[in-house]
Design an enzyme around this catalytic site. Structure first.
Site, PDB file in Angstrom:
ATOM      1  N   HIS A  46       0.857  -1.190   0.000  1.00  0.00           N
ATOM      2  CA  HIS A  46       0.000   0.000   0.000  1.00  0.00           C
ATOM      3  C   HIS A  46       0.890   1.235   0.000  1.00  0.00           C
ATOM      4  CE1 HIS A  46      -3.402   2.608   0.789  1.00  0.00           C
ATOM      5  NE2 HIS A  46      -2.558   3.290   1.548  1.00  0.00           N
ATOM      6  N   ASP A  48     -15.844   1.958   6.442  1.00  0.00           N
ATOM      7  CA  ASP A  48     -14.741   2.856   6.090  1.00  0.00           C
ATOM      8  C   ASP A  48     -15.083   3.654   4.837  1.00  0.00           C
ATOM      9  OD1 ASP A  48     -11.923   3.869   5.865  1.00  0.00           O
ATOM     10  OD2 ASP A  48     -12.096   2.755   4.000  1.00  0.00           O
ATOM     11  N   ARG A  52     -15.122  12.071   6.015  1.00  0.00           N
ATOM     12  CA  ARG A  52     -13.923  12.762   6.506  1.00  0.00           C
ATOM     13  C   ARG A  52     -13.398  13.717   5.448  1.00  0.00           C
ATOM     14  NH1 ARG A  52     -10.347   8.115   7.169  1.00  0.00           N
ATOM     15  NH2 ARG A  52      -8.724   9.652   7.511  1.00  0.00           N
ATOM     16  N   SER A 112      -8.287   3.367   8.661  1.00  0.00           N
ATOM     17  CA  SER A 112      -8.957   3.305   7.362  1.00  0.00           C
ATOM     18  C   SER A 112      -8.174   2.410   6.393  1.00  0.00           C
ATOM     19  CB  SER A 112      -9.078   4.735   6.808  1.00  0.00           C
ATOM     20  OG  SER A 112      -9.433   4.733   5.461  1.00  0.00           O
ATOM     21  N   LYS A 154      -8.977  -2.029   5.108  1.00  0.00           N
ATOM     22  CA  LYS A 154      -9.088  -2.569   3.744  1.00  0.00           C
ATOM     23  C   LYS A 154      -7.999  -3.607   3.492  1.00  0.00           C
ATOM     24  CE  LYS A 154      -9.256   1.721   2.669  1.00  0.00           C
ATOM     25  NZ  LYS A 154      -9.629   3.105   2.569  1.00  0.00           N
TER      26      LYS A 154
HETATM   27  N1  URA Z   1      -6.366   6.425   2.263  1.00  0.00           N
HETATM   28  C1  URA Z   1      -7.333   5.733   2.879  1.00  0.00           C
HETATM   29  O1  URA Z   1      -7.766   4.681   2.432  1.00  0.00           O
HETATM   30  N2  URA Z   1      -7.831   6.234   4.025  1.00  0.00           N
HETATM   31  C2  URA Z   1      -7.394   7.362   4.582  1.00  0.00           C
HETATM   32  O2  URA Z   1      -7.877   7.750   5.626  1.00  0.00           O
HETATM   33  C3  URA Z   1      -6.385   8.081   3.922  1.00  0.00           C
HETATM   34  C4  URA Z   1      -5.884   7.572   2.757  1.00  0.00           C
END
Ligand code: URA
Length: 449
Positions: A82, A161, A168, A183, A187
């Site tokens: 990621h 999320d 957000r 967050s 995932k």
């Molecule tokens: N990427 C995400 O998936 N969540 C966040 O809060 C910030 C970046």
């Protein structure tokens, strides 16, 4: 306990229990709690913070709101990467096939571009026919068959999320480290991984420009991964200037293909190989970092990574011609205009946020999640901080749809690329490796590490 009481407690510096977070996030995902209450709670978290245990409770609650990719029956290791995002960051497009070609399964779930940063899904969708909306079942079958799938977050994965992140974004509560960590990891941990590598960017174009914040974000995500049985490491990499030359969508896919052909810009290759080595180590297909790097480099020069990419493109409905002849099959902008240096000098800055925002102005990025994008437009930035240039030499090429956006992009480029007289201090492309055991500085070249 009512939602108002939970907000009050967080506002006053208290903490919510794991059970409270779980029932709140489940209710929010069902649509039973209004956005305004969760927005108030997010702002309370923004100011009061959360310790690692409470961050874990929120992350676990969001993870539990959806389904997971079930890959436990596969005998091969499953590792993803990621990136916290930036400008010109096309590493995922190279890394997924490269690592899969080396025998580690990669169920890669990526995002779309928003604000000044690009998104892997948008880039991949510049390949005609390429489908990123895969069901979890289809993704699992593809990973089983060819070792890799490249997909977007579906409504099945961490739906709490998904809703919370959009909220957000609209309430100035994105850049809180516990919220970002919860967050992202909600995932990633839904992907059924046996290991995770994080590329945490620092510098002017990063989500967390300051080194200390980037390090804290890395450590928070690593703690979450480790607590959930997913060995996690992070590399801190530079995002003070765009990565590689290409900034846009189709143009970044073309550059990723160039790297998979054994060429491409040196900075992009270096960051890709450093991350690939960490993924191969976590996948236990290389004995040490030296072997892992050599194996990854070999997958680029032998064509194995490119062959795997072609397989992925075909499996996901994309035109394989885009891999073999990108110029012919990827969208091309009608206007290609070089911008030259107006004086002799040394490049001081190539400001990534200005470039990233200018891609949106050209039509290649989105200001709102629902915006359509133009895959053909963007920039080729030919210089880096420290490059010496002479009057008339090309600094960048603008890829535009029409004269009006071209003019705005030219003006932005004039602000983004700053010339001076002496070389600015060099910044390492990969500065630190962070793991559960601590933080290590990475030697300058990375090669002997
Ligand atoms: N990427 C995400 O998936 N969540 C966040 O809060 C910030 C970046």
């Amino acid at each position: 306990m009512t939602v108002v009481e939970l907000i009050e407690r967080k506002r006053d510096g208290g903490r919510l229990t794991p059970e409270e977070w779980r029932s709140l996030m489940a209710a929010y995902a069902r649509g039973d709690v209004p956005d305004y209450q969760i927005a108030a709670l997010a702002m309370a978290v923004y100011f009061r913070g959360m310790d690692d245990a409470e961050t874990d409770a929120l992350m676990s609650a969001m993870l539990a709101s959806g389904r997971r990719l079930d890959l436990a029956h596969l005998s091969v290791p499953r590792v993803d990467k990621h990136s916290t995002g930036g400008v010109g960051d096309k590493v995922s497009i190279i890394l997924a096939p490269l690592v899969a070609a080396c025998g580690v399964a990669v169920p890669m779930m990526s995002g779309r571009g928003l604000g000044h940063t690009g998104g892997t899904l948008d880039k991949l969708e510049s390949i005609p026919g390429f489908e990123t909306r895969l069901s979890l079942e289809r993704a699992a079958k593809q990973v089983e068959r060819i070792g890799c799938a490249m997909l977007g977050q579906t409504s099945e994965i961490a739906p709490a999320d998904r809703r919370f992140y959009s909220l957000r974004d609209a309430t100035a509560t994105v850049d809180a480290i516990p919220l970002i960590a919860a967050s992202i990891m909600s995932k990633k941990l839904a992907e059924g991984l046996t290991g995770l590598v994080l590329d945490v960017k620092t510098g002017a174009g990063a989500f967390m420009p300051k080194f200390d914040d980037a390090l804290r974000l890395a450590q928070t995500m690593i703690a979450l991964g480790e607590r959930h049985g997913c060995p996690t490491v992070a590399l801190l990499t530079d995002m003070d200037a765009p990565l590689g030359e290409a900034c846009g969508n189709a143009v970044e896919v073309a550059e990723a293909i160039a790297v998979m052909r054994g060429g491409g810009p040196a900075d992009l290759r270096e960051v890709t190989l450093a991350l690939a080595a960490e993924m191969l180590l976590l996948g236990a297909v290389a004995a040490d970092r030296h072997v892992a790097r050599a194996k990854a480099a070999e997958a680029l020069t032998s064509g194995a990574a490119l062959a795997k990419f072609r397989e992925i493109v075909q499996a996901q409905g994309g035109h394989p011609g885009a891999v073999d002849d990108p110029v012919q099959h990827l969208p091309q902008a009608p206007l290609r205009v070089a911008v030259a240096a107006e004086r002799n000098g040394v490049v001081q800055r190539v400001e990534p946020r200005t470039i990233g925002r200018a891609i949106s102005t050209l039509g290649g990025g989105r200001l709102r999640v629902e915006d359509d994008i133009d895959h053909a437009v963007g920039f080729l930035v030919h210089v880096k901080p420290g490059s010496a240039v002479r009057t008339g030499e090309p600094l960048a090429t603008i890829l535009a749809r029409d004269a009006a956006t071209l003019a705005v992009a030219r003006e932005a480029l004039g602000r983004a690329i700053v010339l001076g007289d002496s070389a600015p201090p060099a910044r390492p492309r990969v500065s630190h490796r962070v793991g559960a055991g601590g933080v290590e500085e990475v030697p300058p070249s990375g090669a002997s590490w």
